[in-house]
Design a protein around this motif. Structure first.
Motif, short mmCIF file in Angstrom:
data_model
loop_
_atom_site.label_atom_id
_atom_site.label_comp_id
_atom_site.label_asym_id
_atom_site.label_seq_id
_atom_site.Cartn_x
_atom_site.Cartn_y
_atom_site.Cartn_z
N GLN A 73 -4.17 4.50 -15.32
CA GLN A 73 -5.17 5.24 -16.09
C GLN A 73 -5.19 6.68 -15.56
OE1 GLN A 73 -9.81 4.84 -17.63
NE2 GLN A 73 -9.14 3.57 -15.92
N PRO A 74 -4.21 7.48 -16.02
CA PRO A 74 -4.11 8.86 -15.51
C PRO A 74 -5.38 9.67 -15.76
CG PRO A 74 -2.18 8.27 -16.81
CD PRO A 74 -3.19 7.19 -17.01
N LYS A 75 -5.96 9.48 -16.95
CA LYS A 75 -7.23 10.13 -17.28
C LYS A 75 -8.16 9.04 -17.77
CE LYS A 75 -4.94 14.23 -19.14
NZ LYS A 75 -4.64 14.93 -20.40
N GLU A 76 -9.44 9.29 -17.66
CA GLU A 76 -10.40 8.27 -18.08
C GLU A 76 -10.17 7.90 -19.54
OE1 GLU A 76 -14.38 9.13 -17.04
OE2 GLU A 76 -15.13 7.19 -17.76
N GLY A 77 -10.01 6.62 -19.78
CA GLY A 77 -9.83 6.13 -21.14
C GLY A 77 -8.40 6.18 -21.64
N GLU A 78 -7.47 6.70 -20.82
CA GLU A 78 -6.07 6.78 -21.22
C GLU A 78 -5.26 5.80 -20.36
OE1 GLU A 78 -4.24 10.76 -21.66
OE2 GLU A 78 -2.70 9.99 -20.33
N GLY A 119 -1.76 8.86 -6.96
CA GLY A 119 -1.15 9.34 -8.20
C GLY A 119 0.27 8.87 -8.44
N THR A 120 0.76 7.95 -7.61
CA THR A 120 2.12 7.45 -7.83
C THR A 120 2.17 5.93 -7.74
OG1 THR A 120 2.68 7.70 -5.49
CG2 THR A 120 3.26 9.54 -6.97
N ILE A 121 3.18 5.41 -8.42
CA ILE A 121 3.50 3.98 -8.36
C ILE A 121 4.61 3.85 -7.32
CG2 ILE A 121 4.39 2.02 -9.69
CD1 ILE A 121 3.53 3.73 -12.24
N ASN A 122 4.38 3.02 -6.34
CA ASN A 122 5.25 3.05 -5.16
C ASN A 122 6.07 1.77 -5.00
OD1 ASN A 122 3.88 5.49 -4.63
ND2 ASN A 122 2.28 4.38 -3.55
N CYS A 137 10.64 -0.99 -1.29
CA CYS A 137 11.99 -1.24 -0.76
C CYS A 137 12.64 -0.01 -0.14
CB CYS A 137 12.87 -1.83 -1.86
SG CYS A 137 12.35 -3.50 -2.32
N HIS A 138 12.67 1.08 -0.90
CA HIS A 138 13.36 2.27 -0.38
C HIS A 138 12.52 3.52 -0.60
CE1 HIS A 138 16.37 -0.74 -1.77
NE2 HIS A 138 16.81 -0.59 -0.52
N GLY A 139 11.26 3.33 -0.93
CA GLY A 139 10.33 4.47 -0.99
C GLY A 139 10.30 5.25 -2.28
N SER A 140 10.85 4.72 -3.34
CA SER A 140 10.74 5.45 -4.61
C SER A 140 9.29 5.51 -5.06
CB SER A 140 11.58 4.77 -5.70
OG SER A 140 12.95 4.95 -5.47
N ARG A 141 8.94 6.64 -5.66
CA ARG A 141 7.59 6.80 -6.19
C ARG A 141 7.67 7.38 -7.59
NH1 ARG A 141 4.08 10.31 -3.16
NH2 ARG A 141 5.88 11.41 -2.31
N TYR A 142 6.82 6.85 -8.44
CA TYR A 142 6.83 7.25 -9.85
C TYR A 142 5.46 7.78 -10.24
CZ TYR A 142 10.80 3.93 -9.88
OH TYR A 142 11.96 3.26 -9.62
N SER A 143 5.46 8.75 -11.13
CA SER A 143 4.20 9.30 -11.63
C SER A 143 3.43 8.25 -12.42
CB SER A 143 4.51 10.49 -12.55
OG SER A 143 3.37 10.81 -13.32
N ILE A 144 2.09 8.25 -12.23
CA ILE A 144 1.28 7.31 -13.01
C ILE A 144 1.13 7.77 -14.45
CG2 ILE A 144 -0.04 6.50 -11.01
CD1 ILE A 144 -2.39 8.26 -12.07
N THR A 145 1.49 9.03 -14.72
CA THR A 145 1.31 9.56 -16.08
C THR A 145 2.46 9.16 -17.01
OG1 THR A 145 0.13 11.45 -15.17
CG2 THR A 145 0.98 11.67 -17.41
#
Ligand code: FES
Length: 159
Positions: free
Chosen positions: A91-96, A117-120, A123-131
């Motif tokens: 939920q990057p922004k409220e209601g989204e 703010g990231t999805i982690n 295993c090897h430390g990759s991180r993804y934007s929650i947006t």
């Protein structure tokens, strides 16, 4: 003359009373009828939600997917991993609300958590934007795949 008319009127009134009484005596039979009459509003009440559901289906907002979570389960500015379903909801922004695959694009580990703010991926430390699940860090070669989710009221469903 007048007396006769009164007599007739009285008789008429008595007759009307008799009719009322007749209706009353048949009221026992109507009692059963009342049950069906009482059931009718229930039927119409039951019809209202189904009408709503039908309208929602027409909107495509209730595809019948598996209920995943309540909107209140997903923190604003964060998210939650549903490992069993292999889905991440953010939920990057409220209601989204956004849905992504929980399978890391690097070597297929299941991402473990959402924080800062990231999805982690553990295993090897990759991180993804929650947006948009874009790669923020790590060896992941591409964003997490999008997963379709549907929010109906306060329920988040897959699909
Ligand atoms: Fe996720 Fe390698 S499998 S970072």
């Amino acid at each position: 003359m007048h007396a006769r008319r009164r007599t007739v009127l009285t008789a008429g009134a008595a007759g009307a009373a008799g009719l009322v009484a007749a209706c009353g005596s048949s009221g026992d039979e109507d009692g059963d009828g009342d049950r069906s009459t009482a059931a009718a509003p229930e039927t119409s009440r039951a019809a209202k939600p189904s009408t709503r559901a039908g309208a929602a289906s027409a909107d495509g907002s209730v595809p019948g997917g598996e209920a995943l979570a309540k909107t209140s389960d997903i923190p604003v500015g964060g998210g939650k991993v549903f490992a069993e379903q292999e889905v991440v909801v953010t939920q990057p922004k409220e209601g989204e609300f956004k849905g992504f695959s929980a399978i890391c694009t690097h070597m297929g580990c299941t991402v473990a958590e959402v924080s800062d703010g990231t999805i982690n991926c553990p295993c090897h430390g990759s991180r993804y934007s929650i947006t948009d699940a874009a790669v923020v860090a790590g060896p992941a070669p591409q964003p997490l795949a999008a997963e379709r989710i549907t929010v109906t009221g306060d329920t988040i469903r897959l699909g």
